[in-house]
Design a protein around this motif. Structure first.
Motif, PDB file in Angstrom:
ATOM      1  N   TYR A  19       0.834  -1.200   0.000  1.00 59.67           N
ATOM      2  CA  TYR A  19       0.000   0.000   0.000  1.00 59.67           C
ATOM      3  C   TYR A  19       0.874   1.257   0.000  1.00 59.67           C
ATOM      4  CZ  TYR A  19      -3.926   2.973   1.304  1.00 59.67           C
ATOM      5  OH  TYR A  19      -4.884   3.946   1.316  1.00 59.67           O
ATOM      6  N   ILE A  57     -13.061  13.619  -3.497  1.00 58.75           N
ATOM      7  CA  ILE A  57     -12.885  12.904  -2.228  1.00 58.75           C
ATOM      8  C   ILE A  57     -13.758  11.645  -2.204  1.00 58.75           C
ATOM      9  CG2 ILE A  57     -14.580  14.119  -0.748  1.00 58.75           C
ATOM     10  CD1 ILE A  57     -11.048  13.554   0.407  1.00 58.75           C
ATOM     11  N   SER A  61     -12.091   7.908  -2.283  1.00 59.97           N
ATOM     12  CA  SER A  61     -12.360   6.982  -1.167  1.00 59.97           C
ATOM     13  C   SER A  61     -12.938   5.662  -1.674  1.00 59.97           C
ATOM     14  CB  SER A  61     -13.285   7.628  -0.136  1.00 59.97           C
ATOM     15  OG  SER A  61     -14.436   8.100  -0.750  1.00 59.97           O
ATOM     16  N   LEU A  64      -9.909   3.806  -3.091  1.00 58.44           N
ATOM     17  CA  LEU A  64      -9.040   3.320  -2.008  1.00 58.44           C
ATOM     18  C   LEU A  64      -9.693   2.178  -1.228  1.00 58.44           C
ATOM     19  CD1 LEU A  64      -7.391   6.537  -0.523  1.00 58.44           C
ATOM     20  CD2 LEU A  64      -6.338   4.783  -1.912  1.00 58.44           C
ATOM     21  N   GLU A  65     -11.006   2.265  -1.061  1.00 55.56           N
ATOM     22  CA  GLU A  65     -11.717   1.184  -0.361  1.00 55.56           C
ATOM     23  C   GLU A  65     -11.558  -0.106  -1.145  1.00 55.56           C
ATOM     24  OE1 GLU A  65     -14.606  -1.479   1.144  1.00 55.56           O
ATOM     25  OE2 GLU A  65     -14.624  -0.744  -0.896  1.00 55.56           O
TER      26      GLU A  65
ATOM     27  N   ALA B  19      -0.653  11.555   5.987  1.00 56.33           N
ATOM     28  CA  ALA B  19      -1.147  10.175   5.836  1.00 56.33           C
ATOM     29  C   ALA B  19      -1.215   9.477   7.195  1.00 56.33           C
ATOM     30  CB  ALA B  19      -0.252   9.402   4.878  1.00 56.33           C
ATOM     31  N   PHE B  23      -4.411   8.062   9.086  1.00 55.09           N
ATOM     32  CA  PHE B  23      -4.498   6.666   9.542  1.00 55.09           C
ATOM     33  C   PHE B  23      -5.144   6.594  10.935  1.00 55.09           C
ATOM     34  CE2 PHE B  23      -2.757   3.150  12.022  1.00 55.09           C
ATOM     35  CZ  PHE B  23      -3.118   2.065  11.228  1.00 55.09           C
ATOM     36  N   GLY B  64     -14.374  11.216   3.120  1.00 55.40           N
ATOM     37  CA  GLY B  64     -13.637  10.065   2.596  1.00 55.40           C
ATOM     38  C   GLY B  64     -13.527   8.932   3.604  1.00 55.40           C
ATOM     39  N   VAL B  67     -16.820   7.103   4.005  1.00 52.63           N
ATOM     40  CA  VAL B  67     -17.161   6.210   2.881  1.00 52.63           C
ATOM     41  C   VAL B  67     -16.515   4.839   3.096  1.00 52.63           C
ATOM     42  CG1 VAL B  67     -16.804   5.769   0.412  1.00 52.63           C
ATOM     43  CG2 VAL B  67     -17.539   8.019   1.165  1.00 52.63           C
ATOM     44  N   VAL B  68     -15.204   4.845   3.388  1.00 48.89           N
ATOM     45  CA  VAL B  68     -14.466   3.581   3.555  1.00 48.89           C
ATOM     46  C   VAL B  68     -15.010   2.803   4.763  1.00 48.89           C
ATOM     47  CG1 VAL B  68     -12.197   2.537   3.941  1.00 48.89           C
ATOM     48  CG2 VAL B  68     -12.401   4.567   2.511  1.00 48.89           C
ATOM     49  N   LYS B  71     -18.662   1.548   4.312  1.00 47.51           N
ATOM     50  CA  LYS B  71     -18.752   0.419   3.376  1.00 47.51           C
ATOM     51  C   LYS B  71     -18.338  -0.875   4.086  1.00 47.51           C
ATOM     52  CE  LYS B  71     -18.254  -0.507  -1.490  1.00 47.51           C
ATOM     53  NZ  LYS B  71     -17.568  -1.785  -1.500  1.00 47.51           N
ATOM     54  N   ARG B  72     -17.299  -0.774   4.912  1.00 40.36           N
ATOM     55  CA  ARG B  72     -16.854  -1.953   5.655  1.00 40.36           C
ATOM     56  C   ARG B  72     -17.915  -2.359   6.686  1.00 40.36           C
ATOM     57  NH1 ARG B  72     -14.019  -6.420   5.490  1.00 40.36           N
ATOM     58  NH2 ARG B  72     -12.615  -5.279   4.112  1.00 40.36           N
ATOM     59  N   VAL B 257      -4.637  13.536   0.429  1.00 44.03           N
ATOM     60  CA  VAL B 257      -3.443  12.873   0.978  1.00 44.03           C
ATOM     61  C   VAL B 257      -3.789  12.196   2.314  1.00 44.03           C
ATOM     62  CG1 VAL B 257      -1.094  13.227   1.848  1.00 44.03           C
ATOM     63  CG2 VAL B 257      -1.842  14.427  -0.196  1.00 44.03           C
ATOM     64  N   GLN B 259      -6.550  11.093   3.212  1.00 42.87           N
ATOM     65  CA  GLN B 259      -7.439   9.970   2.924  1.00 42.87           C
ATOM     66  C   GLN B 259      -6.665   8.681   2.620  1.00 42.87           C
ATOM     67  OE1 GLN B 259     -10.420   9.373   3.242  1.00 42.87           O
ATOM     68  NE2 GLN B 259     -10.576   7.504   2.035  1.00 42.87           N
ATOM     69  N   THR B 260      -5.448   8.825   2.074  1.00 42.35           N
ATOM     70  CA  THR B 260      -4.662   7.620   1.753  1.00 42.35           C
ATOM     71  C   THR B 260      -4.344   6.820   3.026  1.00 42.35           C
ATOM     72  OG1 THR B 260      -2.596   8.863   1.880  1.00 42.35           O
ATOM     73  CG2 THR B 260      -3.569   8.642  -0.300  1.00 42.35           C
ATOM     74  N   GLY B 261      -4.087   7.514   4.134  1.00 46.54           N
ATOM     75  CA  GLY B 261      -3.842   6.817   5.399  1.00 46.54           C
ATOM     76  C   GLY B 261      -5.139   6.389   6.059  1.00 46.54           C
ATOM     77  N   ALA B 263      -7.893   5.456   4.725  1.00 45.73           N
ATOM     78  CA  ALA B 263      -8.559   4.306   4.091  1.00 45.73           C
ATOM     79  C   ALA B 263      -8.183   3.007   4.791  1.00 45.73           C
ATOM     80  CB  ALA B 263      -8.189   4.243   2.614  1.00 45.73           C
ATOM     81  N   ILE B 264      -6.909   2.829   5.073  1.00 45.60           N
ATOM     82  CA  ILE B 264      -6.474   1.580   5.716  1.00 45.60           C
ATOM     83  C   ILE B 264      -6.839   1.591   7.204  1.00 45.60           C
ATOM     84  CG2 ILE B 264      -4.039   2.200   6.260  1.00 45.60           C
ATOM     85  CD1 ILE B 264      -4.239  -0.903   4.503  1.00 45.60           C
ATOM     86  N   GLN B 267     -10.556   0.748   7.682  1.00 47.81           N
ATOM     87  CA  GLN B 267     -10.817  -0.691   7.474  1.00 47.81           C
ATOM     88  C   GLN B 267     -10.488  -1.462   8.749  1.00 47.81           C
ATOM     89  OE1 GLN B 267     -11.709  -2.547   4.762  1.00 47.81           O
ATOM     90  NE2 GLN B 267     -11.191  -1.449   2.906  1.00 47.81           N
ATOM     91  N   ILE B 268      -9.316  -1.158   9.320  1.00 50.08           N
ATOM     92  CA  ILE B 268      -8.874  -1.878  10.530  1.00 50.08           C
ATOM     93  C   ILE B 268      -9.825  -1.572  11.697  1.00 50.08           C
ATOM     94  CG2 ILE B 268      -6.993  -2.110  12.219  1.00 50.08           C
ATOM     95  CD1 ILE B 268      -5.076  -1.428   9.838  1.00 50.08           C
TER      96      ILE B 268
END
Lengths: 80, 306
Positions: A19, A57, A61, A64-65, B19, B23, B64, B67-68, B71-72, B257, B259-261, B263-264, B267-268
């Motif tokens: 990643y 955004i 997202s 990225l998801e 990032a 996170f 952002g 959304v992630v 969805k999870r 930027v 959002q890149t951190g 996203a993961i 999820q966690i």
């Protein structure tokens, strides 16, 4: 149990490394070129910029998801 | 990696810091169903962003993350779409009123003191109430020999929730996903409206007040409250991002930027909720509003913004 935990941690570290590489490429390519044009757009068309900001955004997202879910499934071999 | 120039806000920030911040905020968002604005806003300010950009950009980032995480949570069966859509209406209405209240205070000239005192009161009240309720529930479970696990949920406030469910204010609706047979539409709108006022008044998504109200007032199980709150935040924070962007308060590149951190992290955080029962999630939630209160007290007494 310990072996399971070690395996999960190992998978997670691989996920982070893959990643991280993807994100570094993303920083260098996309944001580097997108920055100046978005900056100009914000000064000239503020309402369109506002719409674009929400769209970007939301779009990023969703992508990225998809990427993170794909990585989780690929490396763990099951649906998390 | 060297600092990156963000032309919209004119700030120069290392993208790795953004990032990493994303996170942690994402992790919190996925686990608690909050946007984390009370931490993200001051941290962005500390990184050199002006306050107006810190507030607006944080809101864009919340969209952002939500959304992630939503969805999870939806994949885990933790989102009540019907409830989320109804609540979005009340939140947007409330946020507008909250923003108007801020404008009124601005004209009166005492905005900083009033907003600080109100925010400290809200943060402390939420924390004290939740620590009292979740400890009481966990103690009762231990006494009764019941062990909470997975998505099992109960609260010590159940009698009040039952009384609210019995209020017959037309129209009554059912929320089968949340396990609610009948509840007045007005109660749901009122809860989301109050959350919206706090969001418009204090900034951010106000998940720290909406998530507990969903559990205690509406009677939604904690896991579903977390997931549904995130879904609802997507709609209300998108609206907030748009209005802030029109006022020139959003640097979308910074949000992208972060959002890149996130996203993961999201999820966690969402996956972690599977391993904790409702009362424990609520107990872990307690320090979050207290961190917000500490930041406001620090700002109030020192005059420095973090």
């Amino acid at each position: 149990m310990k072996a399971d935990a070690r395996k999960t941690l190992f998978s997670f570290l691989i996920e982070l490394a893959v990643y991280g590489i993807l994100i570094a490429v993303y920083f260098l390519l996309v944001l580097h070129f997108l920055g100046p044009s978005l900056g100009d757009f914000e000064k000239t068309h503020i309402r369109l910029y506002a719409l674009l900001a929400v769209g970007l955004i939301l779009g990023q997202s969703i992508v990225l998801e998809f990427v993170t879910t794909f990585l989780l499934r690929l490396l763990r071999g099951r649906s998390e | 990696m060297i600092a990156m120039f963000f032309p919209i806000s004119g700030a120069e920030i290392n993208p790795i810091y953004l990032a990493v911040l994303g996170f942690f905020i994402g992790l919190m968002g996925g686990f608690f169903g909050v946007g984390g604005s009370f931490i993200a806003g001051p941290t962005l300010r500390a990184m050199g962003l002006d306050w107006n950009f810190a507030v607006g950009t944080d809101l864009a980032h919340i969209v952002g993350t939500s959304v992630v995480a939503a969805k999870r949570h939806r994949a885990l069966g933790n989102v009540d779409l019907r409830l989320g859509l109804i609540m979005a209406l009340g939140t947007i209405g409330g946020a507008e009123i909250g923003a108007q209240l801020i404008q009124m205070l601005k004209r009166a000239g005492n905005i900083n003191l009033v907003v600080s005192i109100i925010s400290i009161t809200i943060y402390f009240s939420v924390s004290v109430f939740m620590i009292w309720e979740s400890s009481l529930t966990l103690r009762a479970q231990r006494k009764g020999g019941r062990k909470s696990s997975g998505k099992s949920d109960e609260t010590s406030f159940q009698h009040v929730t039952n009384w609210i469910h019995r209020l017959e204010l037309w129209p009554m609706i059912s929320l089968p996903v949340s396990g609610i047979k009948a509840i007045s539409l007005w109660i749901i709108l009122l809860v989301s409206f109050v959350g919206g006022i706090v969001s418009g008044f204090l900034g951010g998504g106000a998940g720290y007040i909406r998530m507990p109200m969903m559990v205690y007032v509406l009677g939604v199980p904690t896991h579903l409250a977390v997931g549904t709150d995130l879904f609802e935040i997507i709609i209300s924070a998108s609206y907030g991002t748009f209005t802030h962007a029109i006022k020139g308060n959003v640097d979308v590149l910074i949000a992208l930027v972060m959002q890149t951190g996130a996203a993961i992290g999201a999820q966690i955080g969402a996956i972690l909720t599977q391993y904790f029962a409702g009362p424990k999630i609520r107990l872990f939630f307690v320090p979050l509003p207290l961190i917000g209160a500490a930041i406001v007290i620090y700002t109030l007494f020192t005059g420095h913004k973090l």
